[in-house]
Design a protein around this motif. Structure first.
Motif, PDB file in Angstrom:
ATOM      1  N   GLN A  84       0.773  -1.433  -0.061  1.00 34.03           N
ATOM      2  CA  GLN A  84       0.291   0.048   0.087  1.00 34.03           C
ATOM      3  C   GLN A  84       0.896   1.209   0.116  1.00 34.03           C
ATOM      4  OE1 GLN A  84      -2.984   0.035   3.001  1.00 34.03           O
ATOM      5  NE2 GLN A  84      -3.941   2.041   2.295  1.00 34.03           N
ATOM      6  N   TYR A  85       1.919   1.233   0.639  1.00 34.68           N
ATOM      7  CA  TYR A  85       2.598   2.433   0.820  1.00 34.68           C
ATOM      8  C   TYR A  85       3.973   2.520   0.537  1.00 34.68           C
ATOM      9  CZ  TYR A  85      -1.151   3.070   4.474  1.00 34.68           C
ATOM     10  OH  TYR A  85      -2.236   3.073   5.347  1.00 34.68           O
ATOM     11  N   GLY A  86       4.606   1.377   0.279  1.00 36.70           N
ATOM     12  CA  GLY A  86       5.936   1.311  -0.115  1.00 36.70           C
ATOM     13  C   GLY A  86       7.074   1.464   1.019  1.00 36.70           C
ATOM     14  N   ILE A  87       8.318   2.134   0.375  1.00 34.57           N
ATOM     15  CA  ILE A  87       9.404   2.334   1.136  1.00 34.57           C
ATOM     16  C   ILE A  87       8.841   2.844   2.652  1.00 34.57           C
ATOM     17  CG2 ILE A  87      11.784   3.494   1.251  1.00 34.57           C
ATOM     18  CD1 ILE A  87      11.609   0.932  -0.427  1.00 34.57           C
ATOM     19  N   PRO A  88       8.187   3.930   2.601  1.00 34.68           N
ATOM     20  CA  PRO A  88       7.864   4.635   3.899  1.00 34.68           C
ATOM     21  C   PRO A  88       7.765   3.687   5.111  1.00 34.68           C
ATOM     22  CG  PRO A  88       6.896   5.760   2.154  1.00 34.68           C
ATOM     23  CD  PRO A  88       7.406   4.757   1.689  1.00 34.68           C
ATOM     24  N   THR A  89       7.451   2.287   4.874  1.00 34.24           N
ATOM     25  CA  THR A  89       6.852   1.344   5.770  1.00 34.24           C
ATOM     26  C   THR A  89       8.065   1.069   6.508  1.00 34.24           C
ATOM     27  OG1 THR A  89       5.256   0.382   4.319  1.00 34.24           O
ATOM     28  CG2 THR A  89       5.965  -0.989   6.081  1.00 34.24           C
ATOM     29  N   VAL A  90       9.389   1.372   5.998  1.00 32.98           N
ATOM     30  CA  VAL A  90      10.767   1.076   6.878  1.00 32.98           C
ATOM     31  C   VAL A  90      10.791   1.769   8.271  1.00 32.98           C
ATOM     32  CG1 VAL A  90      11.783   0.378   4.554  1.00 32.98           C
ATOM     33  CG2 VAL A  90      12.006   2.892   5.731  1.00 32.98           C
ATOM     34  N   HIS A  91       9.983   2.946   8.179  1.00 33.61           N
ATOM     35  CA  HIS A  91      10.100   3.668   9.567  1.00 33.61           C
ATOM     36  C   HIS A  91       9.594   2.673  10.697  1.00 33.61           C
ATOM     37  CE1 HIS A  91      10.716   7.278   7.361  1.00 33.61           C
ATOM     38  NE2 HIS A  91       9.712   7.459   6.886  1.00 33.61           N
ATOM     39  N   ALA A 225       8.135  -0.036 -12.258  1.00 37.77           N
ATOM     40  CA  ALA A 225       6.831  -0.211 -12.159  1.00 37.77           C
ATOM     41  C   ALA A 225       6.137   0.621 -11.014  1.00 37.77           C
ATOM     42  CB  ALA A 225       6.598  -1.743 -11.922  1.00 37.77           C
ATOM     43  N   VAL A 226       6.672   0.926 -10.149  1.00 39.26           N
ATOM     44  CA  VAL A 226       6.122   1.498  -8.814  1.00 39.26           C
ATOM     45  C   VAL A 226       6.035   3.187  -9.381  1.00 39.26           C
ATOM     46  CG1 VAL A 226       6.463   2.551  -6.465  1.00 39.26           C
ATOM     47  CG2 VAL A 226       7.088  -0.064  -7.116  1.00 39.26           C
ATOM     48  N   THR A 227       7.041   3.730  -9.838  1.00 44.32           N
ATOM     49  CA  THR A 227       7.058   5.143 -10.522  1.00 44.32           C
ATOM     50  C   THR A 227       5.782   5.168 -11.379  1.00 44.32           C
ATOM     51  OG1 THR A 227       9.545   4.973 -10.069  1.00 44.32           O
ATOM     52  CG2 THR A 227       8.586   6.785 -11.564  1.00 44.32           C
ATOM     53  N   ASN A 228       5.649   4.429 -12.436  1.00 40.71           N
ATOM     54  CA  ASN A 228       4.550   4.674 -13.468  1.00 40.71           C
ATOM     55  C   ASN A 228       3.323   4.171 -12.685  1.00 40.71           C
ATOM     56  OD1 ASN A 228       6.633   5.367 -15.300  1.00 40.71           O
ATOM     57  ND2 ASN A 228       7.131   3.473 -15.698  1.00 40.71           N
ATOM     58  N   GLY A 229       3.159   3.662 -11.408  1.00 43.34           N
ATOM     59  CA  GLY A 229       1.982   3.108 -11.075  1.00 43.34           C
ATOM     60  C   GLY A 229       1.286   4.141 -10.446  1.00 43.34           C
ATOM     61  N   PRO A 230       0.180   3.812  -9.722  1.00 41.93           N
ATOM     62  CA  PRO A 230      -0.795   4.967  -9.003  1.00 41.93           C
ATOM     63  C   PRO A 230      -0.051   5.249  -7.817  1.00 41.93           C
ATOM     64  CG  PRO A 230      -1.450   2.367  -8.590  1.00 41.93           C
ATOM     65  CD  PRO A 230      -0.660   2.525  -9.778  1.00 41.93           C
ATOM     66  N   GLY A 231       0.864   4.527  -7.195  1.00 41.73           N
ATOM     67  CA  GLY A 231       1.511   5.087  -5.878  1.00 41.73           C
ATOM     68  C   GLY A 231       2.520   6.186  -6.401  1.00 41.73           C
ATOM     69  N   GLY A 232       3.215   5.952  -7.342  1.00 45.57           N
ATOM     70  CA  GLY A 232       4.164   7.152  -7.867  1.00 45.57           C
ATOM     71  C   GLY A 232       5.554   6.994  -7.108  1.00 45.57           C
ATOM     72  N   ALA A 233       6.451   7.936  -7.748  1.00 41.58           N
ATOM     73  CA  ALA A 233       7.625   7.824  -7.041  1.00 41.58           C
ATOM     74  C   ALA A 233       7.849   7.956  -5.447  1.00 41.58           C
ATOM     75  CB  ALA A 233       8.545   8.856  -7.720  1.00 41.58           C
ATOM     76  N   THR A 242       4.022  10.890   4.153  1.00 41.31           N
ATOM     77  CA  THR A 242       2.705  11.658   4.263  1.00 41.31           C
ATOM     78  C   THR A 242       1.593  10.413   4.075  1.00 41.31           C
ATOM     79  OG1 THR A 242       2.881  12.190   2.258  1.00 41.31           O
ATOM     80  CG2 THR A 242       3.462  13.823   4.098  1.00 41.31           C
ATOM     81  N   SER A 243       1.936   9.412   3.067  1.00 42.04           N
ATOM     82  CA  SER A 243       1.247   8.484   2.689  1.00 42.04           C
ATOM     83  C   SER A 243       0.894   7.655   4.037  1.00 42.04           C
ATOM     84  CB  SER A 243       1.313   7.705   1.425  1.00 42.04           C
ATOM     85  OG  SER A 243       2.764   7.269   1.529  1.00 42.04           O
ATOM     86  N   MET A 312       5.863  -4.536  -2.155  1.00 40.99           N
ATOM     87  CA  MET A 312       5.793  -3.713  -3.358  1.00 40.99           C
ATOM     88  C   MET A 312       5.683  -4.715  -4.577  1.00 40.99           C
ATOM     89  SD  MET A 312       8.773  -1.414  -1.824  1.00 40.99           S
ATOM     90  CE  MET A 312       8.837  -0.205  -3.351  1.00 40.99           C
ATOM     91  N   VAL A 313       6.399  -5.679  -4.464  1.00 43.69           N
ATOM     92  CA  VAL A 313       6.307  -6.669  -5.640  1.00 43.69           C
ATOM     93  C   VAL A 313       4.832  -7.121  -6.017  1.00 43.69           C
ATOM     94  CG1 VAL A 313       6.968  -8.858  -6.535  1.00 43.69           C
ATOM     95  CG2 VAL A 313       8.728  -7.686  -5.843  1.00 43.69           C
ATOM     96  N   ALA A 314       4.093  -7.728  -4.844  1.00 46.18           N
ATOM     97  CA  ALA A 314       2.725  -7.953  -4.963  1.00 46.18           C
ATOM     98  C   ALA A 314       1.844  -6.855  -5.578  1.00 46.18           C
ATOM     99  CB  ALA A 314       2.458  -8.459  -3.640  1.00 46.18           C
TER     100      ALA A 314
END
Length: 564
Positions: A84-91, A225-233, A242-243, A312-314
């Motif tokens: 859902q959120y990508g890399i920010p989950t690392v927090h 794929a993530v950059t071009n997808g709905p979540g964006g860069a 923020t997401s 993110m892959v899923a």
């Protein structure tokens, strides 16, 4: 998250498991039970059963420390957040765990271990009074069975969706397996099983990550794929997150992450949660106890690479998740990401290892809560309050019986958890209720000698009440906050209210004499009392807790720079 596995939906989540897969799962169950039987021979006293006789080496307690946290809720929830959120989950890992684990090791373990306390509530008795001990013992016992129930319910849903087992079968079977090896071997069985479970969980996550990345063209293909997808860069950068927080203002989002997650929730969980601290208390020396959370911190810093990246892959590989992320209607949720990716990329044989990994994750989480529950109940409620003065053999039998009762209660609370709309939100709420106010009392009592026993239990209850009030305001819509932001705010409110109430009550009540606080308050404890032995098994620069602490903080900083 009662739709955690799309119950009743159209998507087929059933794994195509073969006889080989089931044989691998059966072998894993037999191995865990064998560990429990082998550990049984070393149990001759209540201390052996409930604290492993304080005889465990640091590498064992360190891996058990992190395995106890690496439950299946972590797997399902963090893979879902990765989708859902990508890399920010690392927090949740790098600021939401590592600093607190270092603080626990260097600052708090000398007091926990040096005081000879057998549990966190018993430490509160030594620092404050019996009332504080008893209030926290009851609170912890309640939170333990509630959280164990969350693990059980989640496992039941997973087995129902993936293997076709009904909830009525899956939940009791899983509880019985955990009950068997803890009742046989006590904490030693739980700890050695958790070490095994750590590697079994990695045997799920590493092939899943490698296979998933291979399907999307490696890391560069995933980024594209993530950059071009709905979540964006934005989903490829950790800050401002923020997401993740759902706080639109970047500065406030950072504050929410740093204070709400990185300080209150994180320190509240890692430094006072007896399910974790118990592993360190079972270590054979002060040095080993200090090293326990630090050894666990290294895999904790790296685990996001095999939990968040698969999520993110899923999100880019599974069609239903692509629809969901684009705002479309589908019968799955982000919580299905792990099971959908397993179904998509794992072959048979490896599938059996993966199923065993999921079972290991659930059992590790539940076992950690049940083994800490039986210790607190036996020592802090039964021995120190209800039935003092009995023989050690009597308390050993109480420990075994309360393990059975704890598992039965966990089955009951599993069905309480089924009434929650979102299990991860429910879990974060529990942490804000129980951990954040306890941390407020701990940190104030550790550094302020004037704090009194009366202020401790009143502050503890006041902080819990503040978190509950915030939760009610969020769930009723009075406060326009997301569930995650509500947990951050609730934990912050619990901490602030707990501290303020404790200070106010301390000013009008009598503290303990300074002579009774040596080894319990920072200013009244000499450096020598906080220093561990550094000879024999504790010698060598690589066993120095400060060296290990600097190393893991440097590793975390490097990872943050890479994924900034």
């Amino acid at each position: 998250m009662t739709t955690i596995l799309a119950q009743g939906g159209q998507t087929d989540l059933r794994l195509d498991a073969t006889v080989l897969d089931y044989l691998l799962v059966a072998f894993y169950f037999l191995l865990v039970l064998g560990i429990g039987y082998a550990a049984r021979r070393s149990v001759s006293s209540s201390l052996d059963f409930l604290l492993s006789g304080r005889s465990m080496p640091a590498w064992v307690t360190g891996l058990a420390f992190i395995s106890a946290n690496l439950g299946a809720l972590e797997l399902i929830g963090m893979v879902a957040n990765g989708a859902q959120y990508g890399i920010p989950t690392v927090h949740y890992y790098w600021i939401g765990a590592i600093p607190a684990m270092v603080f626990l090791a260097l600052v708090m373990m000398p007091f926990y271990y040096g005081s000879k306390a057998r549990s966190v509530p018993e430490f509160l008795y030594k620092r404050f009074n019996r009332t504080t001990q008893r209030v926290q013992a009851v609170i912890f016992a309640l939170s333990s069975v509630l959280i164990a129930g969350v693990n059980l319910f989640s496992l039941g849903l997973l087995l129902e969706a993936l293997l076709g087992w009904s909830l009525g079968v899956a939940i009791p079977v899983a509880a019985l397996i955990v009950l068997a090896y803890i009742t046989l071997g006590g904490l030693s069985a739980a700890i050695y099983s958790e070490v095994l479970q750590f590697f079994v969980i990695l045997a799920l996550l590493i092939p899943l990550t490698i296979s998933g990345l291979a399907r999307v063209g490696g890391w560069n293909g995933l980024k594209a794929a993530v950059t071009n997808g709905p979540g964006g860069a934005e989903q490829l950068s950790s800050w401002p997150g923020t997401s993740l927080t759902e706080i639109a203002n970047p500065a406030l989002s950072v504050i929410g992450i740093v204070f709400g997650l990185g300080f209150v929730l994180s320190f509240g969980y890692w430094t006072t949660n007896f399910a974790e601290v118990q592993r360190a208390l079972s270590a054979k020396s002060m040095s080993a106890a200090k090293r326990t959370p630090l050894i666990g911190a290294y895999p904790k810093a790296l685990i996001p690479l095999v939990i968040i990246i698969p999520g993110m892959v899923a999100a880019v590989l599974v069609p239903q998740l692509q629809v969901l992320k684009s705002g479309g209607t589908t019968d799955v949720t982000y919580n299905n990401a792990l099971s959908l990716l397993m179904k998509e990329v794992l072959p048979n044989g490896i599938l059996g290892v993966a199923i065993a990994g999921l079972l290991a994750a659930f059992m590790a989480g539940m076992a950690a809560n049940i083994s800490s529950f039986n210790t607190v109940f036996t020592y802090d409620i039964w021995q120190d309050w209800v039935k003092p003065g009995k023989s050690d053999r009597y308390y050993l039998q109480v420990g075994r019986w309360i393990t059975v009762i704890g598992c039965v209660l966990a089955i009951a609370t599993a069905f309480i958890a089924s009434g929650s709309g979102n299990i991860m939100d429910y879990l974060q709420s529990l942490f804000s209720f129980f951990n954040a106010p306890l941390f407020a009392i701990f940190i104030l009592g550790l550094f302020w000698r004037r704090m009194t026993g009366t202020s401790a239990w009143i502050g503890l209850l006041s902080g819990t009440a503040a978190a509950v009030v915030v939760n009610i305001l969020v769930t009723s819509g009075v406060l326009a906050l997301s569930s995650q932001a509500g947990s951050f705010v609730g934990a912050s409110a619990a901490f602030v209210v707990g501290v303020l109430v404790a200070i106010a009550v301390s000013m009008v009540s009598t503290p303990k004499p300074a002579a009774e606080l040596g080894g319990l308050v920072w200013s009244l404890t000499s450096k020598e009392e906080r220093t561990h032995e550094s000879h024999g098994e504790d010698s060598g620069w690589y066993r120095d807790p400060k060296v290990l602490a600097v190393g893991v903080l440097a590793l975390t900083t490097i990872l943050y720079i890479i994924f900034w």
